[in-house]
Design an enzyme around this catalytic site. Structure first.
Site, mmCIF file in Angstrom:
data_model
loop_
_atom_site.group_PDB
_atom_site.id
_atom_site.type_symbol
_atom_site.label_atom_id
_atom_site.label_comp_id
_atom_site.label_asym_id
_atom_site.label_seq_id
_atom_site.Cartn_x
_atom_site.Cartn_y
_atom_site.Cartn_z
ATOM 1 N N HIS A 152 -7.795 -5.283 -0.783
ATOM 2 C CA HIS A 152 -6.470 -4.499 -0.515
ATOM 3 C C HIS A 152 -5.883 -5.158 0.842
ATOM 4 C CE1 HIS A 152 -4.029 -0.959 -1.045
ATOM 5 N NE2 HIS A 152 -4.227 -0.513 0.295
ATOM 6 N N ASP A 208 -9.445 -5.067 -5.029
ATOM 7 C CA ASP A 208 -8.766 -3.730 -4.387
ATOM 8 C C ASP A 208 -9.014 -2.621 -5.506
ATOM 9 O OD1 ASP A 208 -7.290 -1.758 -3.757
ATOM 10 O OD2 ASP A 208 -5.113 -3.003 -3.808
ATOM 11 N N SER A 231 0.997 -1.223 -0.117
ATOM 12 C CA SER A 231 -0.071 0.163 -0.103
ATOM 13 C C SER A 231 0.794 1.229 0.113
ATOM 14 C CB SER A 231 -0.958 -0.108 1.264
ATOM 15 O OG SER A 231 -1.870 0.985 0.971
#
Ligand SMILES: *[C@@H]1O[C@H](CO)[C@@H](O)[C@H](O)[C@H]1NC(C)=O
Ligand SMILES: *[C@@H]1O[C@H](CO)[C@@H](O)[C@H](O)[C@H]1NC(C)=O
Ligand SMILES: *[C@@H]1O[C@H](CO)[C@@H](O)[C@H](O)[C@H]1NC(C)=O
Ligand SMILES: *[C@@H]1O[C@H](CO)[C@@H](O)[C@H](O)[C@H]1NC(C)=O
Length: 361
Positions: A314, A283, A187
């Site tokens: 995610h 995601d 991320s």
């Protein structure tokens, strides 16, 4: 700035689904801005982080995997796989890992990060250095980018130069193969890994060889919202897209090459020839991640592998580390880390020469 005028709707509160303390607080008109999962800023300037439920755990010897971890002077947690630090063990690669959390939460000591990096060290049989960097909004970007650059230079002090290692950390001095250093993250941490690799290339930093970068569910944006971003509701979409400008107020919004590398004319300068991009089917950021991989492959001239975990969300690997998909992703990352490139073999030969020099003096 958008956050100065943002009104926080009290929808959750009024329809009566607010059950936890934090949801009630989010409806407080004292709140100036609210980024779900990450933080709130009150009108009086107080910042409240929303990852308090994730415990912090100490470095340890993990009985299950034999991975040993310790906290280093540079503000990063170092992991050694089983048997890697005994006298007869050969040198092993090093993965420098950047945790995610919206540039604003989490830490190397967060339990979910610790468990993942521990499992990465065990599965791939590599050393790992899980880095703490300054967090926004208290420390807006580029603070984090600067911190990780300092950590990379600290790591490089341990690499052999002219037969001498100048580092303080014996595991790195003695047991890491600096021709096989990787940058990885998830991320926001994947965004940080990319930007550090850009700096390595732009500054022609050769003291360690970045043998690859691994970006897991990277936080990148494009100028126009993509289909995967349009698939989530507007509030969530705003949370995702507005985060960047809030944590990097001095930047160019979604035109900023640090969050939109596809616009970067210098992309071919990335300081790594090999790239693994891990994506998750569900995601909202998957399209931007694919776009990044394609841009690096076709315009950047890099060897890019993309791996998709279908049906997963995610950073699912942190929330559901025991799923089949998490194990498959870990396998893929491990095989990427264990492939030696031609360049790394040449550098490894130099490294052997260096050990020979070291043993003479
Ligand atoms: C700021 O406001 C929040 C929410 O009303 C409150 O909890 C906090 O104590 C306040 N902080 C200061 C420094 O006044
Ligand atoms: C040292 O590591 C090797 C593998 O690299 C292992 O076979 C051996 O048992 C280890 N020795 C000790 C004393 O732990
Ligand atoms: C993020 O989403 C929440 C609803 O879950 C909303 O209250 C908040 O205003 C959103 N934040 C931004 C910056 O759009
Ligand atoms: C921001 O925009 C300016 C002007 O368009 C440009 O010169 C600069 O390189 C951009 N910076 C980043 C980090 O994208």
């Amino acid at each position: 700035m958008f956050h100065k005028t943002l009104l926080v709707p009290c929808l959750f509160f009024f329809i009566g689904v607010a059950s936890s303390h934090s949801e009630v607080a989010s409806c407080n008109s004292d709140v100036e801005v609210f980024f779900q999962f990450f933080f709130k800023v009150y009108k009086n300037g107080t910042v409240e982080k929303l990852d308090k439920a994730v415990p912090r755990v100490p470095a340890s010897l993990d009985p299950e995997t034999g991975v040993q971890s310790k906290d280093t002077q540079v503000g990063a947690r170092l992991y050694a796989p089983k048997d890697s630090i005994n006298a007869s063990a050969p040198k092993a690669p090093l993965v420098i890992y950047f945790h995610g959390g919206g540039f604003s939460t989490s830490s190397a000591a967060s339990q979910n990060v610790h468990i993942f990096v521990n499992s990465l060290a065990a599965r791939a049989n590599v050393f790992a250095l899980s880095v703490d960097y300054r967090l926004a909004p208290e420390h807006p970007l580029p603070a984090a980018y600067e911190d990780v650059w300092d950590v990379l230079r600290w790591v490089a002090k341990h690499a052999c130069v002219g037969g001498v290692t100048g580092g303080m950390e014996p595991w790195l001095n003695e047991k890491v193969d600096f021709s096989r250093v990787y940058l990885a993250g998830d991320s926001a941490g994947a965004n940080i890994a990319h930007n550090l690799a850009m700096r390595v290339g732009l500054e022609n930093f050769h003291r360690v060889n970045i043998n690859g970068i691994v970006l897991i569910h990277p936080y990148f944006l494009l100028e126009q919202p993509t289909a995967s971003l349009l698939a989530v509701n507007e509030q969530m979409r705003n949370n995702i897209t507005k985060l960047w400008s809030y944590v990097c107020p001095s930047g160019n919004g979604s035109r900023d090459t640090r969050v939109n590398p596809t616009l970067d004319p210098l992309l071919p300068m990335l300081g790594s020839e090999r790239v693994l991009v891990c994506l998750a089917g569900e995601d909202p950021l998957i399209d931007a991640g694919k776009n990044y991989g394609e841009a690096l492959r076709w315009r950047g001239g890099k060897t890019v592998e993309m791996f998709v975990s279908r049906g997963r969300h995610h950073v699912f690997h942190l929330r559901q580390p025991n799923t089949k998909e998490a194990a498959e992703m870990l396998d893929r990352v491990a095989s990427f880390l264990n492939l030696r490139s031609v360049e790394s073999t040449i550098n490894a030969a130099k490294d052997d020469l260096c050990s020979a020099i070291n043993s003479v003096y």
